[in-house]
Design a protein around this motif. Structure first.
Motif, mmCIF file in Angstrom:
data_model
loop_
_atom_site.group_PDB
_atom_site.id
_atom_site.type_symbol
_atom_site.label_atom_id
_atom_site.label_comp_id
_atom_site.label_asym_id
_atom_site.label_seq_id
_atom_site.Cartn_x
_atom_site.Cartn_y
_atom_site.Cartn_z
ATOM 1 N N LEU B 16 0.818 -1.204 0.000
ATOM 2 C CA LEU B 16 0.000 0.000 0.000
ATOM 3 C C LEU B 16 0.858 1.262 0.000
ATOM 4 C CD1 LEU B 16 -2.822 1.305 0.235
ATOM 5 C CD2 LEU B 16 -2.585 1.146 2.709
ATOM 6 N N GLN B 20 1.230 3.971 -3.037
ATOM 7 C CA GLN B 20 0.880 5.381 -2.876
ATOM 8 C C GLN B 20 2.058 6.264 -3.298
ATOM 9 O OE1 GLN B 20 -1.974 6.763 -2.212
ATOM 10 N NE2 GLN B 20 -1.624 8.731 -1.225
ATOM 11 N N ALA B 23 2.380 6.099 -7.176
ATOM 12 C CA ALA B 23 1.280 6.774 -7.879
ATOM 13 C C ALA B 23 1.527 8.275 -7.992
ATOM 14 C CB ALA B 23 -0.040 6.512 -7.156
ATOM 15 N N ALA B 24 2.268 8.835 -7.032
ATOM 16 C CA ALA B 24 2.511 10.274 -7.053
ATOM 17 C C ALA B 24 3.356 10.702 -8.249
ATOM 18 C CB ALA B 24 3.182 10.707 -5.759
ATOM 19 N N ALA B 42 2.118 1.026 -9.869
ATOM 20 C CA ALA B 42 1.237 1.430 -8.776
ATOM 21 C C ALA B 42 -0.051 0.617 -8.779
ATOM 22 C CB ALA B 42 0.925 2.924 -8.877
ATOM 23 N N PHE B 46 -1.315 -1.586 -5.637
ATOM 24 C CA PHE B 46 -2.598 -1.354 -4.968
ATOM 25 C C PHE B 46 -3.434 -2.618 -4.995
ATOM 26 C CE2 PHE B 46 -2.601 2.765 -3.385
ATOM 27 C CZ PHE B 46 -2.141 3.686 -4.306
ATOM 28 N N MET B 237 -3.455 10.870 2.023
ATOM 29 C CA MET B 237 -4.183 9.705 1.523
ATOM 30 C C MET B 237 -5.548 9.578 2.175
ATOM 31 S SD MET B 237 -2.761 5.799 1.350
ATOM 32 C CE MET B 237 -3.491 5.031 2.784
#
Lengths: 324, 249, 94
Positions: B16, B20, B23-24, B42, B46, B237
């Motif tokens: 997780l 995260q 993904a940024a 990502a 996830f 988040m």
């Protein structure tokens, strides 16, 4: 691009070639990359396709904003997949444009220096999670209406890219509507969030189809060349007719006191569009124009050393192979 | 909380937090093809996180689903290793962090596919395919950056030097690991150290990078003692579910 | 950038039994990267079992301006087509 055996041989055959070209268009035969084409056709296509590509890339930013804040794992996955698709769509389109003799470098430079345009809808900010829903529902909804006819356009690579894009696009609009549905039927705060997003995204979405036909002189030639198949107003009307009932089903109100159904024409009529706002945003004074460009420039500049490294590595190893 | 639930949560939290972080990067990568590739990583992570967290919820039996674990726990309840919560930094920092994790994960999944717990074995098997692809990518990029330009080598080396102190935790076992090992469910983290080092050394050699000297290895993530970075990451988040009590999305 | 990240054409076989099909192009620094990027870009929805990547500069194409001379001679050799031949009534398996 491809190494073809000869190049633009004979002057003076220009008119003949143009006639033959137009005749093939009339017979709906696709134009492919190495075919002869009028310079103006090629230039118009490069501009249109690259603008479309830039729009996909810049379009990643407003929604990309909310990936780290998506309120559930499923929503996060969906949004991430959607934004990834948009990057992919940009790449398909750059790829199609490159078949016309322009380079990715040139197109990216044009975007980053502000010379090239992109859909100005993306110069609006995403202020809440509901904006993510509104973009999927309205902006993708509008984009689909624009894109489906393009799958039949005259230029082969563009048409094929559009077929691929449309296949992938279908979930984009649905997920946006789904987000809006959940919000509109949620808590009072969520409902208010959805209404607020619609209030801010409705008119910019309507403007996405461009200036009214009366103010669009270039359309006629594009339509003759079959790279534009319907007029701005025709597409805009289609969007309005399909979207108003959806808003009603959501239980949300479209921010237009003049909106009404015309029983005679069987179409919705909307109030006046603020074309001043449209031109202002196109010219660069929308809420986020500078931020969007800054973000893209930063990504490009910050990434230069990475691109150089990969190129250097490839060069070193190609040299090693040659030396063997 | 039972040992098994804690154990499962550790894998879930690793996935997780790293997801995260990855993904940024989307829309900020050095080239558009990388935006697509990083988004893919990502998405995979996830997906893995969801599987682990869902299982943890089932084992617990209190009605918590994956979202409850992801969005309604404070930092102290997270049990990811410190490595994955390190900030993205520049592209080299991200690639090195990814490589160190991917290499460990590929070894971990191999162990876990033999777990007596069928669900754990299944999640590990599925993750193994995705991790194999991630590892190829992060390895190849490590090599390109290390053996690219002087500038990229410097940055890659700096990333390796800075992140090395977080790699030790990957091989540090505690009572939970011991209990799981004894039950035939888990593996001994220390047993992965040598194979990990062997492969990392090979990668460093190809990448013309130097392996740092071992110093003090930071630790505590698995036990909920995190770096300052995690708090900020979670605040971003979790903001929506935490601000809108009772809402579903 | 792209000066040193050449353009690659991508061909995907979507399932066994089908031929590789040209699906588009992308930029990559080397062949391995091209393969990986192609996998992410063109087979996200399970559309591939095999990918070929070829540098665009390595493709040689026929020139449409010469297509008359290149392709037309085959047009009047209709005896190469089965439909040229009349099959007498009642004859099967031909």
């Amino acid at each position: 691009m491809y190494t073809s055996i000869s190049d633009g041989i004979v002057e003076g055959r220009g008119d003949e070639r143009e006639e033959a070209f137009n005749e093939r268009l009339d017979r709906s035969i696709k134009v492919e990359p190495d075919d002869w084409m009028p310079e103006a056709y090629r230039k118009t296509l490069v501009r249109q396709i690259s603008q479309h590509a830039h729009s996909e890339i810049v379009g990643m930013l407003p929604e990309g904003n909310w990936i780290t804040r998506a309120p559930s794992l499923l929503r996060k996955l969906i949004l991430l997949a959607k934004v990834q698709d948009e990057a992919g769509h940009g790449l398909y389109l750059y790829s199609a444009a490159e078949t016309l003799g322009t380079s990715r470098d040139d197109m990216v430079e044009a975007l980053l220096t502000g010379k090239a345009k992109y859909s100005s809808i993306f110069n609006y900010p995403t202020l809440t999670w509901a904006d993510v829903g509104a973009i999927g529902w309205l902006v993708d909804g509008a984009a689909i209406i624009n894109q489906i006819p393009l799958t039949r356009c005259s230029y082969g690579p563009y048409a094929r890219a559009m077929v691929r894009i449309c296949k992938e696009e279908s979930f984009h609009q649905r997920q946006g509507f789904d987000v809006m549905w959940k919000l509109a039927h949620g808590t009072p705060e969520q409902h208010a969030m959805a209404q607020d997003a619609l209030d801010r995204w409705w008119w910019p979405s309507v403007m996405m189809f461009g200036p009214p036909d009366s103010a669009s002189p270039h359309n006629a030639q594009s339509m003759r060349w079959k790279i534009k198949l319907f007029t701005n107003d025709e597409l805009r009307q289609k969007f309005i007719d399909q979207t108003v009932p959806q808003a009603e089903q959501l239980g949300l109100k479209i921010p237009d006191p003049d909106l009404r159904w015309n029983e005679e024409t069987q179409h919705y009529e909307i109030g006046p569009i603020d074309w001043e706002e449209f031109y202002r945003v196109v010219k660069g004074d929308g809420p986020c124009n500078r931020e969007r460009m800054q973000t893209r420039n930063d990504a490009w500049n910050d990434g230069a050393w990475v691109r150089e490294a990969a190129a250097a590595y490839a060069e070193k190893h190609a040299a090693k192979e040659r030396a063997v | 909380m039972s040992g098994r639930i804690s154990y499962v949560l550790r894998f879930g939290d690793n996935a997780l937090v790293l997801a995260q972080r990855s993904a940024a990067w989307v829309a900020h990568a050095p080239i558009m093809e990388e935006d697509v590739a990083l988004a893919n990583v990502a998405l995979d992570l996830f997906g893995q996180a969801k599987l682990w967290l869902e299982y943890a919820g089932e084992l617990e039996g209190l009605g918590r689903d994956a979202d409850a674990f992801a969005f309604h726990r404070d930092a102290a309840a997270f049990s990811n290793v410190l490595l994955v919560e390190q900030p993205n930094g520049n592209f080299a920092d991200t690639i090195v962090r990814g490589y160190f994790y991917d290499l460990w994960a590929s070894l971990a999944w191999e162990e876990l596919t033999r777990s007596r717990d069928e669900r754990i074995a299944a999640i590990a098997a599925k993750s193994a395919k995705e991790t194999a692809y991630h590892l190829r990518r992060s390895h190849d990029w490590l090599v390109r950056l290390g053996d690219g330009t002087e500038c990229s080598r410097e940055r890659a080396q700096h990333a390796v030097d800075r992140l090395w102190r977080y790699t030790g935790e990957l091989f540090l076992g505690d009572e939970v690991d011991a209990a799981m090992m004894e039950a035939g469910i888990g593996f001994d983290p220390a047993s992965l150290r040598d194979p990990w080092l062997e492969r990392a050394d090979a990668a460093f050699a190809t990448a013309t990078l130097a392996r740092p000297a071992d110093g003090w290895m930071q630790r505590g993530g698995k036990q909920g003692r995190h770096s300052e970075a995690l708090g900020y990451m979670l605040a971003e988040m979790q903001v929506l579910p935490r601000s809108y009590a009772g809402a579903t999305w | 950038m792209s000066r040193d990240w050449p353009l690659w054409e991508i061909f995907v076989r979507s399932e066994n039994g089908l031929a590789h099909k040209h699906v588009g192009s992308l930029h990559a620094a080397d062949a391995q990267m091209a393969l990986q990027n192609a996998r992410d870009l063109y087979t996200r929805r399970n559309e591939g079992v095999s990918i070929w990547v070829v540098k665009s500069s390595d493709i040689t194409a026929t020139d449409p301006a010469e297509s008359d001379a290149f392709f037309e001679p085959s047009e009047d050799k209709t005896y190469r087509h089965a439909t040229f031949y009349r099959v007498p009534d009642g004859v099967k398996h031909l």
